[in-house]
Design a protein around this motif. Structure first.
Motif, mmCIF file in Angstrom:
data_model
loop_
_atom_site.group_PDB
_atom_site.id
_atom_site.type_symbol
_atom_site.label_atom_id
_atom_site.label_comp_id
_atom_site.label_asym_id
_atom_site.label_seq_id
_atom_site.Cartn_x
_atom_site.Cartn_y
_atom_site.Cartn_z
ATOM 1 N N LYS A 153 45.176 42.271 43.135
ATOM 2 C CA LYS A 153 45.070 42.997 44.380
ATOM 3 C C LYS A 153 46.238 42.627 45.278
ATOM 4 C CE LYS A 153 42.429 41.630 47.623
ATOM 5 N NZ LYS A 153 42.392 40.575 48.663
ATOM 6 N N TYR A 184 35.774 38.798 42.609
ATOM 7 C CA TYR A 184 34.346 38.645 42.937
ATOM 8 C C TYR A 184 33.460 39.052 41.762
ATOM 9 C CZ TYR A 184 34.381 36.820 47.597
ATOM 10 O OH TYR A 184 34.502 35.964 48.650
ATOM 11 N N LYS A 187 32.609 36.183 39.401
ATOM 12 C CA LYS A 187 31.737 35.086 39.853
ATOM 13 C C LYS A 187 30.390 35.208 39.147
ATOM 14 C CE LYS A 187 33.905 34.861 44.433
ATOM 15 N NZ LYS A 187 34.534 33.571 44.639
ATOM 16 N N GLU A 221 34.370 32.987 56.098
ATOM 17 C CA GLU A 221 35.353 31.976 55.696
ATOM 18 C C GLU A 221 35.674 31.099 56.895
ATOM 19 O OE1 GLU A 221 38.411 33.138 52.567
ATOM 20 O OE2 GLU A 221 38.084 35.000 53.664
ATOM 21 N N TYR A 232 51.173 38.380 54.950
ATOM 22 C CA TYR A 232 50.480 39.443 54.205
ATOM 23 C C TYR A 232 49.274 39.941 54.995
ATOM 24 C CZ TYR A 232 46.431 40.974 51.547
ATOM 25 O OH TYR A 232 45.289 41.625 51.171
ATOM 26 N N MET A 242 39.246 42.568 52.155
ATOM 27 C CA MET A 242 37.967 42.137 51.583
ATOM 28 C C MET A 242 36.957 43.265 51.355
ATOM 29 S SD MET A 242 38.138 38.760 51.270
ATOM 30 C CE MET A 242 36.458 38.167 51.154
ATOM 31 N N LYS A 352 32.132 28.398 55.138
ATOM 32 C CA LYS A 352 32.423 29.310 54.033
ATOM 33 C C LYS A 352 31.113 29.635 53.339
ATOM 34 C CE LYS A 352 35.179 29.841 49.814
ATOM 35 N NZ LYS A 352 35.850 31.110 50.039
HETATM 36 C C1 BG6 Z 1 41.037 37.165 48.489
HETATM 37 C C2 BG6 Z 1 41.471 37.513 49.882
HETATM 38 O O1 BG6 Z 1 40.986 38.305 47.691
HETATM 39 O O2 BG6 Z 1 39.765 36.553 48.531
HETATM 40 C C3 BG6 Z 1 41.487 36.288 50.770
HETATM 41 O O3 BG6 Z 1 42.769 38.091 49.838
HETATM 42 C C4 BG6 Z 1 40.168 35.561 50.701
HETATM 43 O O4 BG6 Z 1 41.796 36.626 52.107
HETATM 44 C C5 BG6 Z 1 39.726 35.339 49.249
HETATM 45 O O5 BG6 Z 1 40.324 34.300 51.335
HETATM 46 C C6 BG6 Z 1 38.316 34.799 49.181
HETATM 47 O O6 BG6 Z 1 37.986 34.477 47.868
HETATM 48 P P1 BG6 Z 1 36.867 33.393 47.546
HETATM 49 O O7 BG6 Z 1 36.706 33.433 46.071
HETATM 50 O O8 BG6 Z 1 37.382 32.083 48.060
HETATM 51 O O9 BG6 Z 1 35.644 33.839 48.296
#
Ligand code: BG6
Length: 499
Positions: A153, A184, A187, A221, A232, A242, A352
């Motif tokens: 992505k 995601y 996971k 987060e 970015y 997201m 988080k």
């Molecule tokens: C990424 C985003 O795709 O996913 C980030 O670009 C974000 O901004 C991250 O922090 C979160 O991933 P995870 O697996 O830590 O929840």
């Protein structure tokens, strides 16, 4: 499916993703004994480096990021499979040399190998890379072997750019050889949503508007723009970064109809129907009434002072980019008529945590006292903890021990950490193995990506191109988001689940 022997070429290999996620994922796959034999990685990037220097940098990354620790002996043998190739992304000669390098590996192996091209560069480089791969004839497998592409992505920044990118990809690789990553989906807890819903007779009969009052998806987060990410992020924002991908994937898994089988297309056919059925939000009024955007102001997270979003490194001090978004969505299908789906995602929140909560309707008549409720509210809630503390909790009502018939909400809790003897693989381990095995179920299909952008484009348009755009709200870093997002739910008599 089993991962097949192959050479993986990573474009943009000196970036953070390779160091933090990809190489540790391959290493951990190797530690589990699942790496196919004769495996090789070639890092393709602009900077000048030897194989040795490249390996040393990755070794440091692996020490920090490998989930199973770092074993010297294993690393020493694994790292022999890593090579570096310096080239500009637009330089034809660089791809000829790459081809020669891959052919040299094939000769050493005594047979041609499968090839997986991983686009982890800046997104602007995707197009030239694909064109150059095609010009060099690297997009086609040799000697009966396959050639596939994995796209990181962001997959475009709106519908038009996503379509253009899809065209370029389609001109180079067939859809069956194209793997659009959404980590995601890798996971374990996200994959488990289908099993929870379709393998347990208990939940599916209640999984609809007759029994469910509302659904909430939170992705919080506790980080901001560390490590130069502001550059970015400020061009993307929470909605593109997201919601378009990760959150819509979770939404699809929660709301989809059961697939007839587990093939990649059956599952993705059902998921895309959810996104297509999202009630469109068009124009600043509809968007303002259902979508809250916000930036954080200075505050503190975990006792550490944080600057506001506009003061972050590489963020425009007058930025109009959102670091938080909350949405109220409706899915216009038979199953979900009238059920609000609330989604919120943001940076610099107190912790988080990603979770999905299903809030059930109340029973028609409750003959017990509700005034003396302790601990939480009075509805049955099913909480799917995507991360951390992976698991599922069901909140039910119980009689408080004692003379009176008072109720209290209690929690039935399943935790991955105690129910399964071993830690779950990281998302990237699963996804890399799947791409090597030719299983695209956990990757986004072209129509999914385009349908998601179609919906998102309207929101971006109302924010950035309309005459009277909905306002940008604020929240102090370390809080749970702007007041307006609480008001959004309060209008419906709801509130965000406390995390
Ligand atoms: C990424 C985003 O795709 O996913 C980030 O670009 C974000 O901004 C991250 O922090 C979160 O991933 P995870 O697996 O830590 O929840």
């Amino acid at each position: 499916h089993r991962a097949e022997p192959c050479t993986v070429v990573i474009f943009g290999a000196t970036g953070d993703l390779t160091n933090r996620k990809l190489i540790p994922a391959f290493y951990n796959v190797a530690a589990c004994g699942d790496l196919p034999p004769q495996f090789k990685v070639v890092g393709f990037a602009r900077r000048d480096k030897t194989d040795e220097v490249f390996r040393k940098e990755l070794e440091e990354g692996n020490r920090k990021n490998s989930r199973q620790g770092h074993n010297e002996e294993l690393w020493n043998s694994f790292s022999q499979s890593i090579h570096y190739h310096r080239s500009e992304f637009e330089d034809e000669a660089g791809y000829k040399e790459l081809k020669a390098l891959l052919e040299k590996f094939d000769e050493e192996r005594g047979a041609p190998a499968n090839r997986l091209f991983y686009l982890a560069s800046a997104p602007e480089a995707f197009k030239p890379i694909l064109e150059m791969l095609k010009a060099a004839g690297l997009n086609e497998g040799v000697g009966g072997k396959w050639a596939r592409v994995v796209c990181e992505k962001p997959f475009g920044k709106d519908l038009a750019t996503a379509k253009a990118l899809n065209e370029t990809v389609a001109a180079t690789f067939e859809e069956k050889d194209t793997y659009r990553i959404d980590h995601y989906l890798g996971k374990e807890t996200a994959q488990n949503i289908m099993v929870l819903r379709f393998a347990n007779a208990l939940f599916e009969p209640n999984w609809n508007s007759r029994y469910i009052d509302n659904v909430q998806i939170t992705c919080a987060e506790n980080l901001g723009m560390e490590g130069g990410r502001g550059g970015y992020y400020d061009t993307a924002g929470a909605l593109r970064d997201m919601v378009q991908n990760h959150l819509f994937q979770l939404l699809s898994l929660v709301a989809m109809e059961p697939p007839t089988d587990l093939s990649a297309d059956s599952v993705r056919d059902e998921k895309v129907k959810v996104i297509r059925a999202l009630r469109p939000l068009v124009g600043p009024e509809a968007v303002g009434a259902n979508v809250i955007r916000a930036q954080y102001t200075a505050g503190s997270v975990d006792g550490v002072a944080r600057v506001g979003y506009r003061q972050e490194d590489r963020v425009n001090p007058e930025s109009k980019t959102e670091a938080y978004v909350a949405l109220r969505l409706f899915i216009d299908t038979w199953r979900w008529q009238g059920v609000p789906f609330y989604i919120r995602v943001g940076k610099q929140l107190p912790k988080k945590a990603t979770e999905i909560s299903i809030h059930f309707k109340k029973p028609p008549q409750v003959p017990f006292a509700t005034q003396k409720m302790l601990g939480g509210n009075s509805e049955n809630t099913l909480v799917i903890r995507i991360q951390p503390d992976e698991g599922i909790a069901l909140r039910i009502l119980c009689k408080q021990p004692g003379q009176a018939m008072n109720m209290q909400q209690v929690k039935l809790d399943f935790r991955y950490s105690s129910s399964f003897g071993k830690a779950s693989p990281e998302a990237y381990e699963r996804l890399l193995l799947d791409a090597m095995a030719g299983d695209a179920t956990l990757f986004a299909r072209r129509d999914e990506v385009e349908s998601a952008w179609k919906f998102i484009d309207e929101l971006e348009h109302a924010w950035h191109k309309s005459a009277n755009p909905p306002k940008m709200c604020e929240y102090p870093a370390g809080s749970w988001g702007p007041k307006e997002a609480d008001d959004l739910l309060a209008q419906d008599g709801h509130s965000w689940r406390l995390l």
